[in-house]
Motif scaffolding. Structure first.
Motif, PDB file in Angstrom:
ATOM      1  N   GLU B  15       0.797  -1.225   0.000  1.00  0.00           N
ATOM      2  CA  GLU B  15       0.000   0.000   0.000  1.00  0.00           C
ATOM      3  C   GLU B  15       0.838   1.288   0.000  1.00  0.00           C
ATOM      4  O   GLU B  15       0.659   2.140  -0.848  1.00  0.00           O
ATOM      5  N   ASP B  16       1.772   1.398   0.931  1.00  0.00           N
ATOM      6  CA  ASP B  16       2.538   2.650   1.020  1.00  0.00           C
ATOM      7  C   ASP B  16       3.960   2.432   0.520  1.00  0.00           C
ATOM      8  O   ASP B  16       4.923   2.525   1.265  1.00  0.00           O
ATOM      9  N   PHE B  17       4.065   2.170  -0.783  1.00  0.00           N
ATOM     10  CA  PHE B  17       5.371   1.837  -1.331  1.00  0.00           C
ATOM     11  C   PHE B  17       6.244   3.089  -1.499  1.00  0.00           C
ATOM     12  O   PHE B  17       5.758   4.211  -1.528  1.00  0.00           O
ATOM     13  N   GLU B  18       7.543   2.854  -1.602  1.00  0.00           N
ATOM     14  CA  GLU B  18       8.502   3.945  -1.843  1.00  0.00           C
ATOM     15  C   GLU B  18       9.379   3.581  -3.033  1.00  0.00           C
ATOM     16  O   GLU B  18       9.597   2.403  -3.318  1.00  0.00           O
ATOM     17  N   PHE B  19       9.897   4.619  -3.687  1.00  0.00           N
ATOM     18  CA  PHE B  19      10.782   4.387  -4.831  1.00  0.00           C
ATOM     19  C   PHE B  19      12.200   4.131  -4.358  1.00  0.00           C
ATOM     20  O   PHE B  19      12.606   4.552  -3.272  1.00  0.00           O
ATOM     21  N   ARG B  20      12.948   3.453  -5.232  1.00  0.00           N
ATOM     22  CA  ARG B  20      14.367   3.247  -5.011  1.00  0.00           C
ATOM     23  C   ARG B  20      15.078   4.600  -5.041  1.00  0.00           C
ATOM     24  O   ARG B  20      14.549   5.554  -5.608  1.00  0.00           O
ATOM     25  N   ALA B  21      16.273   4.667  -4.506  1.00  0.00           N
ATOM     26  CA  ALA B  21      16.979   5.953  -4.430  1.00  0.00           C
ATOM     27  C   ALA B  21      17.177   6.592  -5.803  1.00  0.00           C
ATOM     28  O   ALA B  21      17.102   7.812  -5.946  1.00  0.00           O
ATOM     29  N   ASP B  22      17.398   5.787  -6.846  1.00  0.00           N
ATOM     30  CA  ASP B  22      17.630   6.364  -8.176  1.00  0.00           C
ATOM     31  C   ASP B  22      16.325   6.719  -8.892  1.00  0.00           C
ATOM     32  O   ASP B  22      16.355   7.242 -10.010  1.00  0.00           O
ATOM     33  N   GLY B  23      15.169   6.406  -8.287  1.00  0.00           N
ATOM     34  CA  GLY B  23      13.881   6.805  -8.846  1.00  0.00           C
ATOM     35  C   GLY B  23      13.449   6.021 -10.073  1.00  0.00           C
ATOM     36  O   GLY B  23      12.433   6.337 -10.688  1.00  0.00           O
ATOM     37  N   ARG B  24      14.223   4.988 -10.423  1.00  0.00           N
ATOM     38  CA  ARG B  24      13.910   4.257 -11.650  1.00  0.00           C
ATOM     39  C   ARG B  24      13.119   2.981 -11.392  1.00  0.00           C
ATOM     40  O   ARG B  24      12.763   2.280 -12.322  1.00  0.00           O
ATOM     41  N   ASP B  25      12.868   2.673 -10.137  1.00  0.00           N
ATOM     42  CA  ASP B  25      12.021   1.524  -9.813  1.00  0.00           C
ATOM     43  C   ASP B  25      11.525   1.688  -8.381  1.00  0.00           C
ATOM     44  O   ASP B  25      11.972   2.583  -7.651  1.00  0.00           O
ATOM     45  N   VAL B  26      10.607   0.780  -8.012  1.00  0.00           N
ATOM     46  CA  VAL B  26      10.103   0.780  -6.646  1.00  0.00           C
ATOM     47  C   VAL B  26      11.084  -0.011  -5.782  1.00  0.00           C
ATOM     48  O   VAL B  26      11.708  -0.971  -6.251  1.00  0.00           O
ATOM     49  N   ASP B  27      11.230   0.399  -4.550  1.00  0.00           N
ATOM     50  CA  ASP B  27      12.065  -0.321  -3.591  1.00  0.00           C
ATOM     51  C   ASP B  27      11.498  -1.741  -3.430  1.00  0.00           C
ATOM     52  O   ASP B  27      10.328  -1.904  -3.101  1.00  0.00           O
ATOM     53  N   PRO B  28      12.343  -2.773  -3.689  1.00  0.00           N
ATOM     54  CA  PRO B  28      11.837  -4.158  -3.642  1.00  0.00           C
ATOM     55  C   PRO B  28      11.269  -4.570  -2.284  1.00  0.00           C
ATOM     56  O   PRO B  28      10.562  -5.569  -2.199  1.00  0.00           O
ATOM     57  N   ASP B  29      11.569  -3.806  -1.231  1.00  0.00           N
ATOM     58  CA  ASP B  29      10.983  -4.113   0.077  1.00  0.00           C
ATOM     59  C   ASP B  29       9.461  -4.070   0.021  1.00  0.00           C
ATOM     60  O   ASP B  29       8.784  -4.633   0.878  1.00  0.00           O
ATOM     61  N   PHE B  30       8.910  -3.365  -0.987  1.00  0.00           N
ATOM     62  CA  PHE B  30       7.458  -3.187  -1.050  1.00  0.00           C
ATOM     63  C   PHE B  30       6.811  -4.113  -2.083  1.00  0.00           C
ATOM     64  O   PHE B  30       5.664  -3.926  -2.461  1.00  0.00           O
ATOM     65  N   PHE B  31       7.577  -5.092  -2.556  1.00  0.00           N
ATOM     66  CA  PHE B  31       7.066  -6.032  -3.559  1.00  0.00           C
ATOM     67  C   PHE B  31       6.262  -7.167  -2.905  1.00  0.00           C
ATOM     68  O   PHE B  31       6.697  -7.741  -1.910  1.00  0.00           O
ATOM     69  N   ILE B  32       5.141  -7.487  -3.495  1.00  0.00           N
ATOM     70  CA  ILE B  32       4.402  -8.701  -3.124  1.00  0.00           C
ATOM     71  C   ILE B  32       4.416  -9.578  -4.375  1.00  0.00           C
ATOM     72  O   ILE B  32       3.878  -9.190  -5.410  1.00  0.00           O
ATOM     73  N   ARG B  33       5.068 -10.732  -4.289  1.00  0.00           N
ATOM     74  CA  ARG B  33       5.310 -11.533  -5.491  1.00  0.00           C
ATOM     75  C   ARG B  33       4.274 -12.650  -5.654  1.00  0.00           C
ATOM     76  O   ARG B  33       3.829 -13.244  -4.680  1.00  0.00           O
ATOM     77  N   ASP B  34       3.939 -12.916  -6.903  1.00  0.00           N
ATOM     78  CA  ASP B  34       2.994 -14.013  -7.178  1.00  0.00           C
ATOM     79  C   ASP B  34       3.149 -14.469  -8.634  1.00  0.00           C
ATOM     80  O   ASP B  34       3.777 -13.782  -9.441  1.00  0.00           O
ATOM     81  N   LEU B  35       2.509 -15.595  -8.951  1.00  0.00           N
ATOM     82  CA  LEU B  35       2.484 -16.088 -10.339  1.00  0.00           C
ATOM     83  C   LEU B  35       1.578 -15.176 -11.159  1.00  0.00           C
ATOM     84  O   LEU B  35       0.469 -14.841 -10.736  1.00  0.00           O
ATOM     85  N   ASN B  36       2.044 -14.769 -12.336  1.00  0.00           N
ATOM     86  CA  ASN B  36       1.222 -13.952 -13.225  1.00  0.00           C
ATOM     87  C   ASN B  36      -0.096 -14.667 -13.517  1.00  0.00           C
ATOM     88  O   ASN B  36      -0.110 -15.843 -13.870  1.00  0.00           O
ATOM     89  N   GLU B  37      -1.199 -13.948 -13.391  1.00  0.00           N
ATOM     90  CA  GLU B  37      -2.525 -14.552 -13.539  1.00  0.00           C
ATOM     91  C   GLU B  37      -2.678 -15.244 -14.907  1.00  0.00           C
ATOM     92  O   GLU B  37      -3.219 -16.343 -14.994  1.00  0.00           O
TER      93      GLU B  37
END
Lengths: 323, 279
Positions: B15-37
């Motif tokens: 919900e409250d994700f943050e971007f990586r320091a370089d701004g080119r991706d989201v910080d992976p700490d905020f990833f929820i991983r799953d199989l593509n539907e």
């Protein structure tokens, strides 16, 4: 490298409306500072009788219409790859615009891979920044905007999201040039079109008030509560893709890109619908959209006029008491 | 008969994700991983074909002691975490799982990923290659069809129905077009097909099969094993490069506040107002 090449999309003898949105998008790229200038905007139409579509393509913003006659009347991926690949080679456009559509899903990526051009799909904004083309698309289920660029690419192929640009419609008289098709070997062949069976006789396209349910309803047994609510409110019950795919409601009630467009709708209440791009394509034009969803970050709130963050079952139950 | 199924571990955001320091991706700490539907459906389609082939073979001839009549190979390009989706694929009926990874793959767009998948397909020589129409996270709708280009195979996208008899040279499929229209297409095999949601009903893995899948090996390959070099991968091998990510405008939804009764009151008022105007 100069100019913009647009590939017209057509089906069963008619141009698809997205083609005219590409013409508008091309104007922005043509006049942009650092953009491909003085190159013009050429629209290529590929088909068995492409000349028949040239009059409809004669709108302001088109500098030239290119007709390419091939053996197949309808879309065929390897035919489009060969023809568009040859056009890119012959005309060296800076930008090639195509719709982000089911047809382009079938050939754009293969063309990009073979031709070695810059490539992005589902693009809703494209502009030149300091002389470089920058395209914006959605990422992580539309939770973020992603700006991409194409370092070192002389030609960039962009598939543009529907409804991101206004359709060009002012009449004009651009010249029409016939272009010879390259040799084509296709290993697939279109046979026929099949209309989905109606399922039931509901008219989603004509409905003025629609109550739509999505994945949030959880299970089939819960459909009844919303069906009954829709009746009480005098609304037509619709659904998003997962509900139709599960067989909980007939496909004829599915609103979205592969289903129906809520063309006449004035009030659209979406309950438990996350708001996938494909669903929004069928309803985001509706004047009054009300979204009810337990996820405050659901994309549906991005297009809704009013939002209720809450439990759809509780909201439905309370609403039912009032009618 | 072999079907290769490309599966992707997709990412949803906290919900409250943050971007990586370089701004080119989201910080992976905020990833929820799953199989593509979508991949759940393509995997199911492959397993269904395999099962039909196995039943047919048993009925027609005595079962052979040789290799199975049909095989489903799930392939994923991703770091170690992607083993989760491969285990899921194994539990749902894939016979083998292959994962390709190297840090040089980081930053790859669908074109670069397709180049890797094509290299795996050349090694596996399947009769069909399935991929999802698109991924739920980046939604390019490109990887499968670009893979076909690197293999120079026929291809079709957004397949909503498939008739394929294992071992035959052609398949007949229906592409799902816009607005509830289907287009029937005859295609030469081997081919790459991108599979649409709703083509089947994906099964749930049983507890037993989940346990069995946990014990199965996952073959790990590097780009070098596939004859790929660093210029084929990552940003160097991609047709686009991410400059920047940002949070989109939140839109214009005016939130109806209060408890559920107050919210229902306001919703009811909106509906009555609409009905009054439209009468």
């Amino acid at each position: 490298m100069s100019g913009v090449l647009i590939i017209a999309e057509h089906r069963r003898g008619e141009l698809r409306p997205q083609t005219f949105e590409l013409i508008t998008a091309a104007q922005g790229l043509k006049v942009a500072a650092g953009g491909p200038d003085p190159g013009g905007v050429a629209v290529a139409v590929i088909g068995k009788t492409p000349d028949t579509l040239a009059p409809a393509l004669s709108v302001a913003g088109v500098d030239e219409i290119l007709t390419v006659t091939v053996d197949t009347a309808e879309f065929d991926p390897e035919t489009y790859e060969a023809v568009v690949g040859a056009l890119i080679e012959a005309r060296a456009p800076a930008v090639v615009l195509i719709p982000h559509s089911v047809d382009s899903f079938g050939y754009a990526a293969a063309l990009a891979a073979k031709a070695g051009v810059g490539f992005a799909t589902d693009v809703f904004d494209a502009r030149y920044v300091d002389g470089s083309l920058v395209a914006t698309r959605g990422g992580y289920g539309q939770k973020v905007n992603v700006e991409v660029d194409f370092p070192g690419r002389a030609t960039v192929l962009l598939a543009l999201r529907a409804n991101s640009f206004k359709a060009a419609d002012a009449p004009a008289t651009p010249p029409v040039t016939a272009i010879a098709a390259p040799p084509i070997t296709s290993r697939s062949a279109g046979r026929e079109f099949i209309e989905l069976p109606a399922g039931d006789d509901v008219d989603m396209t004509g409905a003025e008030f629609i109550l739509t349910i999505g994945r949030g309803i959880g299970e089939e047994a819960n459909v009844a509560q919303f069906s009954e609510l829709a009746d009480a409110l005098g609304a037509t019950l619709g659904c998003s893709r997962p509900v139709a795919d599960a067989g909980w409601l007939p496909k004829s009630r599915q609103v979205g890109q592969s289903g129906k467009t809520a063309s006449a709708c004035k009030l659209y209440i979406a309950m438990g619908v996350s708001g996938a791009i494909q669903h929004l394509a069928g309803m985001k034009h509706v004047n009054t959209i009300v979204a009810v969803n337990s996820d405050a970050n659901a994309s549906i709130f991005g297009v809704a006029k009013y939002g209720v963050v809450g439990d759809i079952f509780e909201v439905a139950e309370e609403l039912r008491k009032r009618f | 008969m072999k079907i290769m199924v490309a599966v992707k571990q997709v990412v949803a955001l906290d919900e409250d994700f943050e971007f990586r320091a370089d701004g080119r991706d989201v910080d992976p700490d905020f990833f929820i991983r799953d199989l593509n539907e979508w991949d759940d459906f393509s995997l199911e389609e492959a397993v269904k074909i395999k099962e039909a082939a196995a039943n047919g073979a048993t009925a027609a001839t005595a079962p052979s002691a040789a290799a199975p009549a049909a095989e489903v190979v799930a392939v994923s390009i991703g770091p170690e975490e992607a083993d989760d989706v491969l285990r899921k694929a194994l539990a749902k009926g894939a016979d083998r799982a292959v994962r390709v990874w190297d840090e040089a793959i980081e930053g790859s767009d669908p074109i670069a990923i397709a180049r890797i998948l094509a290299a795996v397909a050349k090694r596996e020589s399947p009769d069909l290659l399935f991929a999802g129409v698109q991924s739920s996270d980046q939604s390019f709708a490109s990887t499968g069809i670009a893979t076909a280009a690197f293999l120079d195979w026929p291809h079709a996208a957004v397949v909503a129905k498939l008739d394929y008899a294992p071992g035959t040279a052609r398949a007949v499929l229906r592409r799902e077009l816009e607005g509830g229209l289907l287009h029937e297409v005859d295609i030469q095999c081997p081919a790459v097909l991108t599979i649409q949601l709703g083509i089947n009903t994906p099964r749930y893995a049983s507890l037993r099969s989940i346990k069995q899948a946990a014990a199965k090996p996952i073959e790990l390959l590097s780009p070098a094993d596939l004859g790929l070099t660093s210029s084929d991968l990552g940003e160097a091998g991609s047709a686009s490069r991410v400059r920047r990510m940002s949070v989109p405008d939140k839109g214009r939804a005016q939130l109806i506040e209060g408890d559920v009764a107050a919210q229902a009151d306001q919703l009811a008022a909106l509906i009555r107002e609409f009905k009054g105007e439209s009468v």
